[in-house]
Design a protein around this motif. Sequence first.
Motif, PDB file in Angstrom:
ATOM      1  N   ILE A 239       3.879   9.035 -19.749  1.00  0.00           N
ATOM      2  CA  ILE A 239       4.059  10.431 -19.343  1.00  0.00           C
ATOM      3  C   ILE A 239       4.751  11.219 -20.453  1.00  0.00           C
ATOM      4  CG2 ILE A 239       5.275  11.924 -17.692  1.00  0.00           C
ATOM      5  CD1 ILE A 239       4.796   9.612 -15.639  1.00  0.00           C
ATOM      6  N   ARG A 240       4.204  12.384 -20.744  1.00  0.00           N
ATOM      7  CA  ARG A 240       4.794  13.269 -21.745  1.00  0.00           C
ATOM      8  C   ARG A 240       5.495  14.427 -21.045  1.00  0.00           C
ATOM      9  NH1 ARG A 240       0.166  13.922 -26.486  1.00  0.00           N
ATOM     10  NH2 ARG A 240       0.078  11.716 -27.080  1.00  0.00           N
ATOM     11  N   ARG A 241       6.653  14.786 -21.536  1.00  0.00           N
ATOM     12  CA  ARG A 241       7.419  15.886 -20.975  1.00  0.00           C
ATOM     13  C   ARG A 241       6.650  17.204 -21.139  1.00  0.00           C
ATOM     14  NH1 ARG A 241      12.972  15.772 -20.538  1.00  0.00           N
ATOM     15  NH2 ARG A 241      12.905  13.940 -21.904  1.00  0.00           N
ATOM     16  N   SER A 242       6.554  17.970 -20.039  1.00  0.00           N
ATOM     17  CA  SER A 242       5.918  19.280 -20.111  1.00  0.00           C
ATOM     18  C   SER A 242       6.832  20.286 -20.807  1.00  0.00           C
ATOM     19  CB  SER A 242       5.601  19.791 -18.700  1.00  0.00           C
ATOM     20  OG  SER A 242       4.695  18.953 -18.036  1.00  0.00           O
ATOM     21  N   GLU A 243       6.287  21.440 -21.097  1.00  0.00           N
ATOM     22  CA  GLU A 243       7.075  22.569 -21.594  1.00  0.00           C
ATOM     23  C   GLU A 243       7.429  23.458 -20.408  1.00  0.00           C
ATOM     24  OE1 GLU A 243       8.205  23.089 -24.593  1.00  0.00           O
ATOM     25  OE2 GLU A 243       7.212  21.323 -25.477  1.00  0.00           O
ATOM     26  N   LEU A 244       8.688  23.872 -20.330  1.00  0.00           N
ATOM     27  CA  LEU A 244       9.111  24.713 -19.207  1.00  0.00           C
ATOM     28  C   LEU A 244       8.249  25.962 -19.087  1.00  0.00           C
ATOM     29  CD1 LEU A 244      13.025  24.737 -19.069  1.00  0.00           C
ATOM     30  CD2 LEU A 244      11.439  24.092 -17.255  1.00  0.00           C
ATOM     31  N   LEU A 438       3.309  15.744 -12.087  1.00  0.00           N
ATOM     32  CA  LEU A 438       4.560  16.032 -11.390  1.00  0.00           C
ATOM     33  C   LEU A 438       5.756  15.500 -12.173  1.00  0.00           C
ATOM     34  CD1 LEU A 438       6.155  16.890  -8.784  1.00  0.00           C
ATOM     35  CD2 LEU A 438       5.793  14.533  -7.989  1.00  0.00           C
ATOM     36  N   LEU A 439       5.683  14.257 -12.618  1.00  0.00           N
ATOM     37  CA  LEU A 439       6.800  13.660 -13.341  1.00  0.00           C
ATOM     38  C   LEU A 439       7.012  14.332 -14.692  1.00  0.00           C
ATOM     39  CD1 LEU A 439       6.199   9.905 -12.451  1.00  0.00           C
ATOM     40  CD2 LEU A 439       8.077  11.354 -11.647  1.00  0.00           C
ATOM     41  N   ALA A 440       5.932  14.727 -15.354  1.00  0.00           N
ATOM     42  CA  ALA A 440       6.055  15.434 -16.629  1.00  0.00           C
ATOM     43  C   ALA A 440       6.787  16.759 -16.431  1.00  0.00           C
ATOM     44  CB  ALA A 440       4.675  15.668 -17.231  1.00  0.00           C
ATOM     45  N   ALA A 441       6.457  17.466 -15.349  1.00  0.00           N
ATOM     46  CA  ALA A 441       7.122  18.730 -15.040  1.00  0.00           C
ATOM     47  C   ALA A 441       8.588  18.499 -14.664  1.00  0.00           C
ATOM     48  CB  ALA A 441       6.395  19.439 -13.909  1.00  0.00           C
ATOM     49  N   ALA A 442       8.832  17.459 -13.887  1.00  0.00           N
ATOM     50  CA  ALA A 442      10.208  17.166 -13.468  1.00  0.00           C
ATOM     51  C   ALA A 442      11.089  16.806 -14.662  1.00  0.00           C
ATOM     52  CB  ALA A 442      10.202  16.035 -12.439  1.00  0.00           C
ATOM     53  N   LEU A 443      10.524  16.084 -15.626  1.00  0.00           N
ATOM     54  CA  LEU A 443      11.263  15.784 -16.854  1.00  0.00           C
ATOM     55  C   LEU A 443      11.693  17.061 -17.557  1.00  0.00           C
ATOM     56  CD1 LEU A 443       9.235  12.848 -18.494  1.00  0.00           C
ATOM     57  CD2 LEU A 443      11.640  12.772 -17.816  1.00  0.00           C
ATOM     58  N   ALA A 444      10.786  18.018 -17.615  1.00  0.00           N
ATOM     59  CA  ALA A 444      11.074  19.270 -18.304  1.00  0.00           C
ATOM     60  C   ALA A 444      12.076  20.125 -17.540  1.00  0.00           C
ATOM     61  CB  ALA A 444       9.779  20.061 -18.499  1.00  0.00           C
ATOM     62  N   ALA A 445      12.005  20.099 -16.210  1.00  0.00           N
ATOM     63  CA  ALA A 445      12.776  21.038 -15.397  1.00  0.00           C
ATOM     64  C   ALA A 445      14.129  20.495 -14.928  1.00  0.00           C
ATOM     65  CB  ALA A 445      11.947  21.449 -14.179  1.00  0.00           C
ATOM     66  N   GLU A 446      14.355  19.194 -15.034  1.00  0.00           N
ATOM     67  CA  GLU A 446      15.514  18.583 -14.401  1.00  0.00           C
ATOM     68  C   GLU A 446      16.835  19.235 -14.817  1.00  0.00           C
ATOM     69  OE1 GLU A 446      17.563  14.228 -13.580  1.00  0.00           O
ATOM     70  OE2 GLU A 446      16.142  14.439 -15.238  1.00  0.00           O
ATOM     71  N   ALA A 447      17.066  19.380 -16.106  1.00  0.00           N
ATOM     72  CA  ALA A 447      18.351  19.916 -16.568  1.00  0.00           C
ATOM     73  C   ALA A 447      18.583  21.330 -16.045  1.00  0.00           C
ATOM     74  CB  ALA A 447      18.419  19.879 -18.089  1.00  0.00           C
ATOM     75  N   THR A 448      17.525  22.121 -16.014  1.00  0.00           N
ATOM     76  CA  THR A 448      17.649  23.491 -15.514  1.00  0.00           C
ATOM     77  C   THR A 448      17.889  23.500 -14.010  1.00  0.00           C
ATOM     78  OG1 THR A 448      16.155  24.225 -17.269  1.00  0.00           O
ATOM     79  CG2 THR A 448      16.525  25.745 -15.445  1.00  0.00           C
ATOM     80  N   ILE A 449      17.176  22.653 -13.288  1.00  0.00           N
ATOM     81  CA  ILE A 449      17.381  22.561 -11.838  1.00  0.00           C
ATOM     82  C   ILE A 449      18.832  22.177 -11.540  1.00  0.00           C
ATOM     83  CG2 ILE A 449      16.811  21.163  -9.795  1.00  0.00           C
ATOM     84  CD1 ILE A 449      13.895  21.101 -10.873  1.00  0.00           C
ATOM     85  N   ARG A 450      19.366  21.258 -12.293  1.00  0.00           N
ATOM     86  CA  ARG A 450      20.756  20.805 -12.076  1.00  0.00           C
ATOM     87  C   ARG A 450      21.784  21.832 -12.569  1.00  0.00           C
ATOM     88  NH1 ARG A 450      21.723  15.135 -11.447  1.00  0.00           N
ATOM     89  NH2 ARG A 450      19.863  13.839 -11.534  1.00  0.00           N
ATOM     90  N   GLY A 451      21.353  22.809 -13.359  1.00  0.00           N
ATOM     91  CA  GLY A 451      22.280  23.761 -13.931  1.00  0.00           C
ATOM     92  C   GLY A 451      22.977  23.242 -15.161  1.00  0.00           C
ATOM     93  N   GLU A 452      22.339  22.286 -15.852  1.00  0.00           N
ATOM     94  CA  GLU A 452      22.942  21.646 -17.023  1.00  0.00           C
ATOM     95  C   GLU A 452      22.342  22.166 -18.331  1.00  0.00           C
ATOM     96  OE1 GLU A 452      22.133  17.565 -16.270  1.00  0.00           O
ATOM     97  OE2 GLU A 452      23.705  17.344 -14.758  1.00  0.00           O
ATOM     98  N   ALA A 453      21.259  22.917 -18.223  1.00  0.00           N
ATOM     99  CA  ALA A 453      20.579  23.377 -19.451  1.00  0.00           C
ATOM    100  C   ALA A 453      21.327  24.551 -20.074  1.00  0.00           C
ATOM    101  CB  ALA A 453      19.149  23.777 -19.125  1.00  0.00           C
TER     102      ALA A 453
END
Length: 453
Positions: A239-244, A438-453
Amino acid sequence: MTNQKTLASLAVLVQSGKFDPVKLAEETFHRIEAHPDQSIFVGLTRERALKEAQGAANRLKAGRSLGLLDGLPVAWKDLFDLAGSVTTAGSIVFKDNAPAAADAPVVGALAAAGMISIGRTNMSEFAFSGLGINPHHGTPRNPASPDIDRIPGGSSSGSAAAVAAGLVPLAIGTDTGGSVRIPAAMTGIVGYKATRGRYAMKGVFPLAESLDSLGPLCHTVQDAVWADAAMHSLTAPVIRRSELADLALVIPETIVFDEAEPEVVAAFEAAIKRLQAAGVRVRRAPFPSFAAVFDLMARHGALVTAEAYALHRERLAGPEATRIDPRVVTRTRLGEKITLSDYIALLDARDQLIHETVESLGPGELIAHPTLPHVAPPIAPLLSDDELFFKVNAKTLRNTLIGNFLDFCGISIPCGTGAAGMPVGLLLSAPHHQDDRLLAAALAAEATIRGEA
């Protein structure tokens, strides 16, 4: 002692030779045995684990690592066959059964990746509850709530608690109506429900075979990606990380926000604002198919109830029924009223609703909404009031069961806190067999969803 956390952080230590797999396994057992909540695990597989750990240590010393997961611990919900161990499905009814003759294929797949099977985790009896309460083995306490005993969510209660408490970095659960995503959201970890059939189901005690799916509970999306690859026998993730900026979300306006706690909605909306600020496209739309799922259940009964009753009907008609949680008995017996014509109508309507939902999505869109409408409630009132138990159970399962009925894959990611500082989860879902996207998108979005980006 190591600060046991993510698979990725442990892999660095083990692969570099800074931490020995045998020492890690022994430390894991020490953590479990010293932990104040002894209801998280229902059985440990010490002899097996130490043998597997020694094999990993030997490979690593010889420079023949099996990969990133070699020598790392994993725990299993008490539905998975582990050779030489009794699969009890959270019930005392099965405690005298013969030990499993062989590993479930998915257990074997993680063993082939070098993972160390630590033991069996507690669960709702027969996996038939979203709350995680078990009257036989005790109910694991939610590690995210140090002051008040709150439910961990179910039915993969012990699996979520084991990860959230730092006892193991990975536990594998099952999800028929939300049983991976619910406890992940309640305990503040990541829970990924794969598309039904993505992994082999042989050797996994069922609840409702037309809905049952599997998935990992862990601390990060990256860990879920590693576990997913190994669970279907890939030697490395593909799986490759998507772009936000390439992501598009649709937020349903139907059902999922009904009677939601204001703090849950606030945490979710704050995460959505962060995603939009990062370039994610977001729209909101009604989802008639979501309402139709509940209309169907009101007319014909629930698919999970029909199949659970078919599985357990002889057990419920005999003396074993007195040894089963009465609340599980009550829910399962509702399936007796569901006729064959009702069951066929449910299956036919399900196929049509899956098609309609997929057709309603824009190109590349994922569905996003709160995993749950509320945070984890206290345990005590649920134990003393059956009416409250059933009401809270229904509300807890509401948002996630839609994904099971419509055959989604989904991943719950922590997005903030709600009432009493308890975790809130944001659920990303995609149509069936779109797990990699789904997992590629989640990799890209996780930090932002958590408020860590």
